[in-house]
Design a protein around this motif. Structure first.
Motif, PDB file in Angstrom:
ATOM      1  N   ARG A 266       0.838  -1.192   0.000  1.00 36.21           N
ATOM      2  CA  ARG A 266       0.000   0.000   0.000  1.00 36.21           C
ATOM      3  C   ARG A 266       0.879   1.251   0.000  1.00 36.21           C
ATOM      4  NH1 ARG A 266      -5.204  -0.284   1.582  1.00 36.21           N
ATOM      5  NH2 ARG A 266      -5.068   1.707   2.702  1.00 36.21           N
TER       6      ARG A 266
ATOM      7  N   SER B  31       5.314   4.787   1.958  1.00 28.84           N
ATOM      8  CA  SER B  31       4.809   3.428   2.187  1.00 28.84           C
ATOM      9  C   SER B  31       4.808   3.107   3.674  1.00 28.84           C
ATOM     10  CB  SER B  31       5.679   2.412   1.431  1.00 28.84           C
ATOM     11  OG  SER B  31       7.032   2.500   1.866  1.00 28.84           O
TER      12      SER B  31
ATOM     13  N   GLU C  39      -1.566   3.100   6.053  1.00 31.57           N
ATOM     14  CA  GLU C  39      -2.859   2.817   6.667  1.00 31.57           C
ATOM     15  C   GLU C  39      -3.463   4.129   7.173  1.00 31.57           C
ATOM     16  OE1 GLU C  39      -4.362   0.018   6.505  1.00 31.57           O
ATOM     17  OE2 GLU C  39      -2.678  -1.112   5.677  1.00 31.57           O
ATOM     18  N   PRO C  40      -4.789   4.255   7.186  1.00 27.96           N
ATOM     19  CA  PRO C  40      -5.414   5.528   7.591  1.00 27.96           C
ATOM     20  C   PRO C  40      -4.932   6.060   8.935  1.00 27.96           C
ATOM     21  CG  PRO C  40      -7.043   4.102   6.589  1.00 27.96           C
ATOM     22  CD  PRO C  40      -5.793   3.286   6.696  1.00 27.96           C
TER      23      PRO C  40
ATOM     24  N   GLN D 222      -2.092   5.490  10.491  1.00 25.86           N
ATOM     25  CA  GLN D 222      -0.704   5.947  10.364  1.00 25.86           C
ATOM     26  C   GLN D 222      -0.643   7.260   9.594  1.00 25.86           C
ATOM     27  OE1 GLN D 222       0.665   2.468   8.300  1.00 25.86           O
ATOM     28  NE2 GLN D 222       1.531   1.545  10.158  1.00 25.86           N
TER      29      GLN D 222
ATOM     30  N   PHE E  78      -5.053   6.877  -1.004  1.00 25.86           N
ATOM     31  CA  PHE E  78      -4.311   5.628  -0.785  1.00 25.86           C
ATOM     32  C   PHE E  78      -4.288   4.767  -2.053  1.00 25.86           C
ATOM     33  CE2 PHE E  78      -5.923   6.793   3.418  1.00 25.86           C
ATOM     34  CZ  PHE E  78      -4.756   6.734   4.180  1.00 25.86           C
TER      35      PHE E  78
ATOM     36  N   ASP F  75      -6.610   1.668  -2.802  1.00 25.75           N
ATOM     37  CA  ASP F  75      -8.025   1.924  -2.497  1.00 25.75           C
ATOM     38  C   ASP F  75      -8.611   3.030  -3.363  1.00 25.75           C
ATOM     39  OD1 ASP F  75      -7.280   0.147  -0.592  1.00 25.75           O
ATOM     40  OD2 ASP F  75      -7.560   1.466   1.126  1.00 25.75           O
TER      41      ASP F  75
END
Length: 849
Positions: free
Chosen positions: A434, A491, A495-496, A498, A531, A534
């Protein structure tokens, strides 16, 4: 006939066709030609004549497959070809003879007449020359037959004399003169060619049977006798050089080759003057060349010679330099590359690869080598020149850096960010990982630029970039896209949760005050986040969606972060569509002006009208100003729209009876244009409207943004005779201060205070205070949003000068103004407070502006 031309060729030296055996067969062949194009037969030509010529002839037959077979061969012919008389095919002959015979037969076959070639043979040291003839014949047993006749020419040449005379080198045969002890002490000339006499500038008679000691004066400063004697004593070949004095000319440089055979010596002399001259030129070019150059041994790579430029460039003394190899000039880890380049040299390299070298002071440099294999004094060597490209490489690296970095902050620029984003996406795709893409925009940066100047703004950007560098990790890649826009790909915060923590850290980092040349500056930053995968899998999509989220963050209050949501994109698309439609409406003149009357509270007369912008869209219908004016301000369309409003309002007001005025609202964005004052002048000039009949309304934000410049513009507008009003008074931060700094003609009380006049006593207190200020500063006060007779009456009692609102009229188009005026005159003729207990329809407050 073809053969006639052959007979008429002038005989070569030594050839007598009348006396030759070939002549007999040639005449016979010619006389027996049966018809045009046909060949004479073997029986008619050879059977009656071959006997007399059989010794030097041969008969060859060719079958239908083209194979040649020797049918008969004479003794002399057999001796010439070097094969026995039993030979049956050309393959059994020597290659040289087989080729010669094959060539003359091929010519005879192709031309269908006798052909001749010249050939030679060495017999007892003499060169014998022959004419080899091939006569084509028809024969019953073969496809074709050929009589080959070998005819010797007159005269033979001596082989040795031919060889001696054919070379430009001098050749001398010497016999050794020895001492009683058997040592060679001199040499006598037994034979020589003309070239030897010429090279020594002597007649043959001065050399033949003379001793070398007799001509020793010819050799200046050298002793060839000793050199030759040394070769004889050792019994080996030797080469040496000496200069021969040639009269008035410069000495001739000669190379002597000595080959002893017992007491006899073969001596060759070669003029090397041109070689010496070329060597002198090359030596000059080598020594005086400004390019570092050296000679190295082909095998060991030891440096044999170096020019001054090489010594100066590398900083070594000559003695130290000549003790090194080419590889020694490189650091240890680069020496293998140098050796590999030179070992594989064939025959030269032209700077295709660079070397890393080290100077005497340990400075590391990069050079491009140009190397070529040459022979120096019969020794294989490598001539190497190098071009130092260290500074060029630094310049190229600098140019490369500038191409991918922002010159102000030294952060990566948009181009490099795009490359890094593509690489990061590819790496995440392979690893099924991601990414988070941040778009950052500095809040209130423009006001810093406008108030403190661009130099301070530049320093602020550099300070922000430094804080970003200090706050981020090495795997966080941040770039400046332009202006006050930045972008980040990471990278490590994919995550949201983070990403949110990182965004908050960046906001706190930027939010701390800055001290820029004595100025305390406080700004913020808004952040939009998207992201991978997503929100998108392509760079442009991710950047666009992070930018959409950034736009949402700014609209939500700034100095915060927002994640991308699909609904944001839909709203943004609608906004962009609205912008496009608005641009088209400006071109197609789909905008309209509505007018709302301004009424004198005391006299109940109409003093003027406020021009209110409306947009009638063919699809959306009538669009309220609140739905499109903020967007027009944001994208800059309010400037051309505002100019149209000025022109249209002035043009329509010019048709009203004096002294009715027209009030036009100015957006703060219009003050950014350098042509606002000119636009007002043009509108007045084109319409013919008197300046005092134009009233321009501004909000406090005009004075808050670029206040000094905007104050100057307001003063210039007022100098034209125009009235200036402060709109929405009391809703800003520093209205009172600006009332003191600029002499406004009117202050307008915001409708929010009028609307709450009955419910909130403090609203009445504020209105009363504003009216007091107006009276004290001799400014007209106008109450906006008056909707009821009760409001009107209370405002009248407090001394309000003007009122505006639905009580008098909704905004109407220009063509409906006469009916509005008539209605107002009828209403105002009566006492507003008497019998005015009518119920107004529900009011849409959003449509009042």
């Amino acid at each position: 006939m073809p053969f006639a031309s052959t007979l008429q060729e002038p005989p070569r030296p030594g050839v007598s066709l009348e006396r030759s055996a070939a002549r007999i067969l040639l005449r016979r062949w010619h006389s027996e030609i049966p018809s045009e194009g046909a060949l004479p037969t073997y029986e008619n030509v050879a059977l009656g004549s071959l006997g007399r010529c059989a010794d030097g002839s041969a008969l060859v037959g060719e079958d239908r497959q083209g194979n040649l077979k020797i049918l008969r061969i004479g003794p002399s012919f057999s001796d010439w070809v070097g094969a026995g008389r039993e030979a049956e095919t050309l393959d059994q002959l020597s290659p040289a003879r087989s080729r010669t015979i094959g060539e003359v037969i091929e010519r005879a076959r192709a031309n269908r007449n006798p052909q001749r070639v010249e050939t030679h043979r060495v017999i007892d040291g003499s060169i014998v020359t022959y004419d080899l003839w091939a006569l084509p014949l028809a024969i019953r047993w073969y496809e074709m037959a050929f009589v080959l006749v070998l005819d010797e020419r007159d005269g033979r040449a001596d082989l040795l004399e031919t060889m001696f005379g054919a070379t430009s080198d001098g050749m001398i045969a010497l016999e050794t003169i020895t001492s009683p002890s058997g040592e060679a002490i001199d040499f006598q000339v037994m034979a020589l060619n003309d070239s030897a006499a010429k090279l020594l500038s002597l007649d043959r008679s001065q050399l033949l049977w003379h001793r070398l000691s007799d001509i020793s004066g010819v050799f200046a400063g050298s002793d060839p006798i000793a050199e030759i004697a040394d070769a004889v004593a050792k019994g080996e070949r030797k080469v040496f050089e000496a200069a021969a004095i040639t009269g008035d000319e410069a000495p001739r440089h000669l190379r002597f080759g000595v080959a002893p055979v017992g007491s006899l010596v073969s001596l060759t002399l070669t003029d090397i003057a041109d070689i010496r001259a070329r060597e002198d030129v090359l030596r000059t070019l080598f020594d005086d060349n400004p390019v570092p150059t050296w000679l190295a041994d082909r095998e060991s790579l030891a440096i044999l010679r170096a020019n001054d430029a090489a010594l100066q460039h590398y900083g070594h003394g000559r003695e130290a330099f000549l003790k090194m190899t080419v590889a020694d000039l490189a650091p240890p880890e680069h020496r293998a590359k140098v050796r590999a380049t030179l070992r594989g040299l064939d025959p030269s390299c032209q700077g295709e690869t660079s070397w890393i070298n080290r100077k005497a002071d340990d400075t590391v440099i990069e050079v491009f080598p140009y190397a070529r294999i040459i022979e120096v004094e019969r020794r294989a060597a490598i001539l190497i020149s190098v071009i130092d490209v260290t500074e060029r490489r630094k310049a190229e690296a600098r140019i490369e850096h500038l191409a991918h970095h922002d010159t102000l902050t030294d952060l990566p620029n948009r181009s490099l960010f795009r490359i890094r984003l593509e690489d990061s996406i590819e790496a995440a795709r392979r690893a099924k990982g991601r990414l988070a893409v941040f778009c950052l925009d500095l809040d209130h940066f423009k006001s810093v630029n406008d108030t403190l100047g661009h130099p301070i703004g530049d320093k602020l950007l550099q300070a922000v970039a430094d804080r970003f560098r200090q706050s981020l990790c090495e795997w966080d890649f941040i770039a400046r896209l332009g202006g006050d826009e930045f972008a980040l790909v990471t990278s490590a915060a994919a995550e949201p949760a983070q990403a949110a923590r990182l965004a908050e850290r960046l906001i706190e980092t930027v939010d701390r005050p800055y001290d820029i040349h004595g100025h305390q500056v406080v700004i913020g930053t808004s952040i939009g986040i998207a992201f991978y995968p997503d929100d998108g899998t392509e760079p442009d999509v991710l950047l666009k969606r992070a930018d959409v989220a950034l736009y949402r963050a700014k609209n939500d209050g700034r100095n915060l972060h927002r994640f991308f949501e699909p609904e944001m994109d839909r709203r943004l698309q609608a906004r962009r569509l609205l912008e496009l439609d608005m641009r088209r409406a400006l071109i197609e003149q789909s905008f309209e002006l509505f007018y709302q009357p301004l009424v004198n509270v005391g006299t109940r007369s109409v003093t003027g009208f406020e021009a209110l912008l409306r947009w009638r869209d063919p699809v959306r219908g009538m669009i309220p100003p609140g739905d499109f004016v903020p967007l027009a301000e944001e994208v800059g369309l309010i400037i051309p729209i505002g100019e149209w409003v000025l022109r249209q309002a002035c043009a329509e007001a010019a048709n009203w009876p004096a002294p009715l005025r027209v009030a036009v609202n100015l957006s703060p964005v219009q003050f950014r244009s350098d042509y606002l004052v000119d636009a007002v002048r043009r509108a007045l000039a084109e319409s013919g409207l008197a300046p005092q009949r134009l009233e321009l309304e501004i909000t406090e934000s005009v004075l808050l943004q670029g206040n000094e410049r905007n104050l100057a513009i307001l003063k210039e507008l007022k100098s034209l005779g125009i009235r200036i009003s402060m709109d929405d008074f009391g809703t800003g931060y520093s209205s009172l201060g600006y009332l003191q700094r600029f002499p406004f003609d009117k202050i307008k009380i915001d409708q929010s205070f009028v609307r709450e006049l009955s419910e909130r006593p403090e609203s009445m207190a504020i209105i009363r205070a504003v009216m007091g200020i107006g009276r004290s500063l001799q400014m007209t006060t106008t109450a906006e949003g008056v909707e009821t007779p009760e409001q009107m009456e209370r405002l009248r009692r407090e001394g309000c000068d003007e009122a505006q609102g639905f009580l008098f009229s909704r905004p109407v188009p220009a063509w409906d103004l006469p009916s509005v005026m008539a209605s107002l005159l009828a209403d105002l003729a009566r006492d507003v407070g008497e019998g005015a207990e009518r119920v107004l329809e529900p009011v849409d407050h959003a449509a009042t502006q």
